[in-house]
Motif scaffolding. Sequence first.
Motif: not given
Length: 234
Positions: A54-56, A5-9, A28-32
């Motif tokens: 994950e930083s992404f 999932i992107t933008g998970a923050g 897999v929780a993706c955040v910048r």
Amino acid sequence: MNLLITGAGRGLGLELTKQAAARGHTVVACVRDTEGAVALREAAEQYPGRIRIESFDIVSETEAQRLADRLKQDAFVLDGIVNNAGILLGRDGGIASLSLDDTRRTFEVNLFGPLIVAKHLTPLLRESESGAEIVVNISSEAGSFSGAYGGDYPYALSKMALNMFSKQLNEELKPRGIRALAVHPGWIRTDMGGQAAPLSPEDSATGILNLVEGTTAVPEETFFVDYAGRPMPL
């Protein structure tokens, strides 16, 4: 299921992550910015072993490839991807005041980001005879051609392009038993949607996860739906 999932923050992405973990999925929780994702880190503590932060930055192909490599090294196979990260810029004003910088940035995040994620991460999706594996692109009713309302060019055009990408991706992945959907999450109470929105992130996330799990069935010929699985006008 193993989900990315992107933008998970925050907002919808955070709620999707928490609910998915509560349902027993691994995310897999993706955040910048992992350091700034306090609520996400708290969720990871609440559901130990189910949330991998994950930083992404989704607009970076280099970072996408590195993430894919890390997952491959860990033999982490995906069952679903939710392209949730997005931005809303340049909403006010008409064509005469349109900022092309805002438009380019919006396309970079709302369209090119999901393209990059799909390019590098869909190879990690399991092949499925049942069609259980899925890519969900979080779109918007603003991306409906028939619902064009004038103005809001960066967001509306980027979401319409995302809908076309979803259809194209669906046709490409179909032989692998993988489905791609464009999903309108509803007008929800987030930083983007504002507090006047009628729908809670919790209710939207519940509906979207039902789509991901296949609990809510969507006809094979349909690719643009709302969070409850109802067909959206093109």
